[in-house]
Design an enzyme around this catalytic site. Structure first.
Site, PDB file in Angstrom:
ATOM      1  N   ILE A 146       0.837  -1.203   0.000  1.00  0.00           N
ATOM      2  CA  ILE A 146       0.000   0.000   0.000  1.00  0.00           C
ATOM      3  C   ILE A 146       0.868   1.248   0.000  1.00  0.00           C
ATOM      4  O   ILE A 146       0.630   2.191  -0.775  1.00  0.00           O
ATOM      5  CB  ILE A 146      -0.952  -0.027   1.210  1.00  0.00           C
ATOM      6  CG1 ILE A 146      -2.009  -1.116   1.003  1.00  0.00           C
ATOM      7  CG2 ILE A 146      -1.620   1.345   1.412  1.00  0.00           C
ATOM      8  CD1 ILE A 146      -2.888  -1.365   2.207  1.00  0.00           C
ATOM      9  N   VAL A 223      -4.739   5.693   7.669  1.00  0.00           N
ATOM     10  CA  VAL A 223      -5.444   4.632   6.964  1.00  0.00           C
ATOM     11  C   VAL A 223      -4.839   3.270   7.325  1.00  0.00           C
ATOM     12  O   VAL A 223      -5.095   2.278   6.651  1.00  0.00           O
ATOM     13  CB  VAL A 223      -5.394   4.841   5.432  1.00  0.00           C
ATOM     14  CG1 VAL A 223      -6.280   6.005   5.020  1.00  0.00           C
ATOM     15  CG2 VAL A 223      -3.953   5.066   4.959  1.00  0.00           C
ATOM     16  N   GLY A 224      -4.007   3.256   8.382  1.00  0.00           N
ATOM     17  CA  GLY A 224      -3.381   2.015   8.831  1.00  0.00           C
ATOM     18  C   GLY A 224      -4.245   1.325   9.861  1.00  0.00           C
ATOM     19  O   GLY A 224      -5.205   0.636   9.529  1.00  0.00           O
ATOM     20  N   ARG A 225      -3.935   1.554  11.129  1.00  0.00           N
ATOM     21  CA  ARG A 225      -4.740   1.011  12.221  1.00  0.00           C
ATOM     22  C   ARG A 225      -4.901   2.070  13.304  1.00  0.00           C
ATOM     23  O   ARG A 225      -3.971   2.811  13.624  1.00  0.00           O
ATOM     24  CB  ARG A 225      -4.078  -0.248  12.808  1.00  0.00           C
ATOM     25  CG  ARG A 225      -4.255  -1.486  11.932  1.00  0.00           C
ATOM     26  CD  ARG A 225      -5.718  -1.897  11.871  1.00  0.00           C
ATOM     27  NE  ARG A 225      -5.969  -3.060  11.033  1.00  0.00           N
ATOM     28  CZ  ARG A 225      -6.386  -2.999   9.777  1.00  0.00           C
ATOM     29  NH1 ARG A 225      -6.565  -1.838   9.205  1.00  0.00           N
ATOM     30  NH2 ARG A 225      -6.642  -4.112   9.113  1.00  0.00           N
ATOM     31  N   ASP A 249      -9.573   7.336   9.262  1.00  0.00           N
ATOM     32  CA  ASP A 249     -10.450   6.308   8.708  1.00  0.00           C
ATOM     33  C   ASP A 249     -10.504   5.060   9.583  1.00  0.00           C
ATOM     34  O   ASP A 249     -11.359   4.206   9.387  1.00  0.00           O
ATOM     35  CB  ASP A 249      -9.966   5.918   7.299  1.00  0.00           C
ATOM     36  CG  ASP A 249     -10.910   4.961   6.600  1.00  0.00           C
ATOM     37  OD1 ASP A 249     -12.111   5.287   6.496  1.00  0.00           O
ATOM     38  OD2 ASP A 249     -10.459   3.878   6.155  1.00  0.00           O
ATOM     39  N   GLU A 254     -14.031   0.305  16.913  1.00  0.00           N
ATOM     40  CA  GLU A 254     -14.949   0.628  15.821  1.00  0.00           C
ATOM     41  C   GLU A 254     -16.255  -0.126  16.017  1.00  0.00           C
ATOM     42  O   GLU A 254     -16.229  -1.319  16.311  1.00  0.00           O
ATOM     43  CB  GLU A 254     -14.315   0.258  14.470  1.00  0.00           C
ATOM     44  CG  GLU A 254     -13.070   1.069  14.148  1.00  0.00           C
ATOM     45  CD  GLU A 254     -12.429   0.712  12.811  1.00  0.00           C
ATOM     46  OE1 GLU A 254     -12.989  -0.163  12.101  1.00  0.00           O
ATOM     47  OE2 GLU A 254     -11.385   1.283  12.474  1.00  0.00           O
ATOM     48  N   HIS A 273     -14.007   3.682   8.160  1.00  0.00           N
ATOM     49  CA  HIS A 273     -13.155   2.589   7.692  1.00  0.00           C
ATOM     50  C   HIS A 273     -13.540   2.171   6.272  1.00  0.00           C
ATOM     51  O   HIS A 273     -13.848   1.001   5.997  1.00  0.00           O
ATOM     52  CB  HIS A 273     -13.252   1.395   8.647  1.00  0.00           C
ATOM     53  CG  HIS A 273     -12.031   0.509   8.587  1.00  0.00           C
ATOM     54  ND1 HIS A 273     -11.583  -0.206   9.673  1.00  0.00           N
ATOM     55  CD2 HIS A 273     -11.168   0.224   7.588  1.00  0.00           C
ATOM     56  CE1 HIS A 273     -10.504  -0.902   9.334  1.00  0.00           C
ATOM     57  NE2 HIS A 273     -10.235  -0.646   8.066  1.00  0.00           N
TER      58      HIS A 273
END
Length: 310
Positions: A146, A223-225, A249, A254, A273
């Site tokens: 990515i 946008v990872g964790r 994100d 979550e 997400h």
């Protein structure tokens, strides 16, 4: 490895069943949502196909686990994993989707969308000059598939893309790749910071005061964790303008709790997400390709190093 019985657990199990079952008629499948999953199903299965299961299960009873997402921390992080169990992950358009997600927010910032929208609301005609993307420096944490795609897309637009990885190995598209220990000196030069790192013991709460304090009015995109970020440190960085805005994100929990102050922060934008959602067609295609490679005893490009966590 002889894989005969395959258990697929996903909210989109019906869509996946329509795409997979006809392509592998020689296999036995069970497709279901997680609420119907039992340990008996796992005992029946040679393989489990799923992502982000909410309950803890004993995966040592199967031969192979395939993640329908790029991340595998739900299976590995702070858990014991049997080395006898193969773990693979989905590789598809995630890099392109995340690249476009990040690019959209950076262009929005450079083109002053929010400013001009507010001026329109107030019927104010004041010209301001948007900035050029080729004049920006972007720091990407994570130089895997990515991160490399982000570097390719952004460097193609003239951006100087810097990378941070555990090993610091140079990769195509990056102006320079540094390690977690050697990158602090460039932090204050960066216009934007993008996190794509997986969640491991080394990356948990990585983004803390030590990193944020080195930045200077930068944009931050995660946008990872979510668990890679210390939320209190992020909020403090926003207060002190070390971070100018944050696009988030992913989150440690979550959905994000209603009481979380990030919801109401004026310089935080939250997305649920969605920067790299697995579509049924892509999820099915990657699974079927991996299954064929296993059956044919071929090299698996998407095999996870369970000791490293990615």
């Amino acid at each position: 490895m002889n894989i005969k019985n395959i258990l697929l657990v996903s909210p989109m199990y019906r869509e996946l069943q329509a795409l997979i079952e006809k392509e592998a008629p020689h296999k036995s499948f069970r497709f279901m949502p997680e609420k119907e999953l039992s340990q008996d199903d796992l005992s029946w299965a040679d393989a489990l196909v799923s992502f982000n299961l909410k309950t803890e299960y004993d995966y040592s009873t199967v031969k192979w686990v395939h993640s329908l997402g790029a991340g595998v921390d739900r299976f590995l992080h702070k858990k014991d994993w049997s080395q006898e169990v193969l773990l693979t992950r989905t590789i598809c358009s995630f890099g392109q989707r995340i690249s476009e997600y990040c690019l959209s927010y950076i262009l929005k910032d450079l083109q002053l969308h929010d400013r001009f929208q507010e001026q329109q609301r107030q019927k104010i005609w004041v010209q301001s000059t948007p900035k050029l993307i080729r004049e920006q420096k972007v720091l990407v944490y994570g130089t895997g598939e990515i991160g490399q795609r982000i570097a390719e897309v952004f460097s193609g637009l003239g951006v100087n893309v810097y990378g941070v990885s555990l090993g610091g190995k140079e990769k195509a598209g990056f102006t320079k790749v540094m390690t977690l220990d050697t990158h602090f000196s460039v932090l204050n030069e960066m216009n934007y910071v993008i996190n794509t790192l997986p969640l491991t013991d080394k990356t948990e709460k990585l983004f803390d005061d030590a990193i944020f304090s080195g930045l200077s009015n930068a944009g931050f995109i995660n946008v990872g964790r979510g668990a890679s970020v210390d939320d209190n440190a992020l909020l403090q960085a926003l207060t002190t303008n070390k971070i100018r805005f944050a696009i988030l994100d992913v989150f440690e929990q979550e959905p994000l709790a209603d009481s979380n102050p990030l919801w109401d922060h004026p310089r935080v934008q939250i997305t649920p997400h969605i920067s790299a959602i697995t579509t049924p067609s892509e999820g099915a295609a990657c699974f079927l390709k991996t299954l064929k490679n296993i059956d044919d005893n071929r090299l698996l490009a998407n095999k996870v190093n369970t000791n490293k966590g990615y």
